[in-house]
Motif scaffolding. Structure first.
Motif, short mmCIF file in Angstrom:
data_model
loop_
_atom_site.label_atom_id
_atom_site.label_comp_id
_atom_site.label_asym_id
_atom_site.label_seq_id
_atom_site.Cartn_x
_atom_site.Cartn_y
_atom_site.Cartn_z
N PRO A 149 0.79 -1.34 0.11
CA PRO A 149 -0.01 0.10 0.19
C PRO A 149 0.76 1.21 -0.09
O PRO A 149 2.00 1.15 -0.01
CB PRO A 149 -0.72 -0.18 1.42
N PRO A 150 0.23 2.47 -0.12
CA PRO A 150 0.97 3.70 -0.36
C PRO A 150 1.90 4.09 0.98
O PRO A 150 2.86 4.53 0.76
CB PRO A 150 -0.14 4.63 -0.46
N LEU A 188 -10.25 2.19 -1.65
CA LEU A 188 -10.67 1.75 -0.47
C LEU A 188 -9.83 2.59 0.87
O LEU A 188 -10.36 3.06 1.61
CB LEU A 188 -10.97 0.46 -0.10
N ILE A 189 -8.41 2.37 0.46
CA ILE A 189 -7.72 3.05 1.80
C ILE A 189 -7.88 4.51 1.79
O ILE A 189 -8.00 5.02 2.79
CB ILE A 189 -6.08 2.53 1.56
N ALA A 193 -11.95 3.29 4.07
CA ALA A 193 -12.87 2.14 4.23
C ALA A 193 -12.31 0.89 4.63
O ALA A 193 -12.90 0.00 4.61
CB ALA A 193 -13.96 2.17 2.75
N ALA A 194 -10.88 0.66 3.99
CA ALA A 194 -10.22 -0.34 4.44
C ALA A 194 -8.81 -0.15 5.00
O ALA A 194 -8.32 0.94 4.78
CB ALA A 194 -10.05 -1.29 2.97
N LYS A 195 -8.27 -1.00 5.76
CA LYS A 195 -7.07 -0.73 6.38
C LYS A 195 -5.87 -1.25 5.19
O LYS A 195 -6.00 -2.24 4.55
CB LYS A 195 -6.78 -1.65 7.43
N PRO A 357 -13.24 -4.01 3.29
CA PRO A 357 -13.42 -3.50 4.41
C PRO A 357 -13.65 -4.17 5.62
O PRO A 357 -13.31 -3.74 6.87
CB PRO A 357 -14.56 -2.75 4.13
N ARG A 358 -13.94 -5.50 5.52
CA ARG A 358 -14.18 -6.43 6.66
C ARG A 358 -12.99 -7.14 7.13
O ARG A 358 -13.00 -7.78 8.33
CB ARG A 358 -15.20 -7.44 6.23
N LEU A 359 -11.72 -7.04 6.47
CA LEU A 359 -10.54 -7.73 6.84
C LEU A 359 -9.58 -6.82 7.97
O LEU A 359 -9.62 -5.73 7.89
CB LEU A 359 -9.66 -8.13 5.62
N PHE A 360 -9.29 -7.46 8.95
CA PHE A 360 -8.25 -7.05 9.95
C PHE A 360 -8.75 -5.94 10.57
O PHE A 360 -8.32 -5.06 11.03
CB PHE A 360 -6.87 -6.71 9.23
#
Length: 360
Positions: A149-150, A188-189, A193-195, A357-360
């Motif tokens: 990821p960034p 999403l990041i 909305a997501a990790k 979005p549901r993970l971790f």
């Protein structure tokens, strides 16, 4: 004087021919024109994944076939091929080809306005890394793609990892090139909305399918895949990248054949992953599930066991049978049927958008 003009006339002619052979060409009104050189063909038709995706082409001068969709093509990432007489081929003018073991499909990407998750956006982007690694399990060189990821290079905290598996006809590049997994997670990041997480996309064919049908090839391949995942892929990734190394920091998801891999990971290696999802899965036989399941340990270890399939998917019946068997055994899982969805990448991109979005 003419001899000085000749190079320019030749250049202009070459440019005009090149422009005339652009394919696909997205027109201002949203329709799309396709072209192909096939001077000896009797018929040429474009067969696309979008609604009403069949477009006949007309033969012109010097064997150049051309045709335009009657209606605008909806925004999305679509598959298509050229039917030249009875032979299917890629669009030779389009460099964007769906990664497959047996390439036969071109990609048409129509961007949304405003952009959708899979479209390139002016936001921070992660990085795709391609690796060759030696598999001790298979005694051969293997390939995988890793998305970081960034924020990867600016954070000291180890990040979680999603291991993402493709289907029978695809390879390790399919989830990025065609599935747009990296663009989806970037989006999403950015929306919080997501990790931030890594995505590892390995070659899900440790056994060469050759010309065998899936029923005779699948079980052996899946067992080899699970072994390689645990013994080679996880150690390779966790040595090279700053990632969490406990089950709570590992998730696994896959589509079709990769969904079958997800089930095998869930039943055999639930002590190494905390979250597992199967998209439109080709699940193992019910007899395998009943024989292999350690229900108490699976329910304790898996914080999410997610099974999803469309009601127009040809694998729905098998997923229904698997769901019933897991209910009978008391295996905790989440079972979702999505209306109108078939066995295709537009469906699986949507499944990934809902899962991340549901993970971790």
């Amino acid at each position: 004087m003419f001899r000085y003009l000749l190079p320019f006339l030749t250049l202009n002619l070459a440019i005009s021919i090149a422009i005339a052979q652009v394919s696909p060409e997205i027109l201002e009104d949203g329709r799309v024109t396709f072209r192909i050189n096939a001077p000896n063909a009797d018929t040429v038709t474009v067969k696309g994944q979008w609604p009403d995706g069949q477009t006949p082409l007309t033969k012109g001068e010097k064997g150049l076939w051309e045709g335009t969709t009657p209606e605008p093509v909806p925004a999305g990432v679509w598959e298509y091929g050229m039917m030249v007489d009875k032979m299917r081929t890629i669009d030779a003018r389009n460099p964007v080809i769906k990664p497959q073991r047996w390439p036969k499909t071109s990609i048409l990407h129509i961007k949304s306005n405003p952009p959708d998750h899979w479209d390139l956006q002016k936001i921070p982007h992660g990085t795709l890394h391609s690796h060759d690694y030696w598999s001790n399990s298979l005694k051969s060189w293997r390939k995988l793609v890793v998305y970081t990821p960034p924020s990867y290079h600016t954070t000291k905290k180890p990040l979680p990892t999603l291991y993402l598996s493709h289907g029978f006809s695809d390879n390790q590049a399919s989830w990025s090139t065609h599935g747009k997994a990296h663009s989806i997670l970037d989006s999403l990041i950015n929306q919080k909305a997501a990790k931030p997480m890594l995505i590892v996309m390995s070659d899900a064919h440790p056994v060469d399918p050759e010309a065998r049908v899936y029923e005779t090839y699948g079980p052996k391949n899946t067992q080899a895949f699970a072994k390689e995942m645990v013994n080679n892929v996880l150690p390779f990734v966790e040595k090279l990248y700053n990632v969490q190394t406990k089950p709570s920091g590992r998730a696994f998801a896959g589509l079709s054949m990769g969904g079958g891999h997800a089930f095998t990971i869930a039943f055999q290696h639930h002590d190494m992953f905390s979250q597992i999802s199967g998209f439109s899965s080709a699940p193992p036989p019910v007899e395998y599930i009943k024989k292999t399941a350690d229900v108490e340990q699976m329910n304790r270890n898996l914080k999410l066991f997610h099974v999803i399939c469309g009601d127009a998917d040809f694998l729905l019946e098998r997923n229904e049978e698997t769901h019933a068997a897991m209910n009978e055994l008391g295996i905790d899982h989440e079972y979702v049927i999505t209306p109108g969805d078939n066995h295709s990448w537009p469906v699986w991109r949507g499944y990934l958008i809902d899962l991340l979005p549901r993970l971790f």
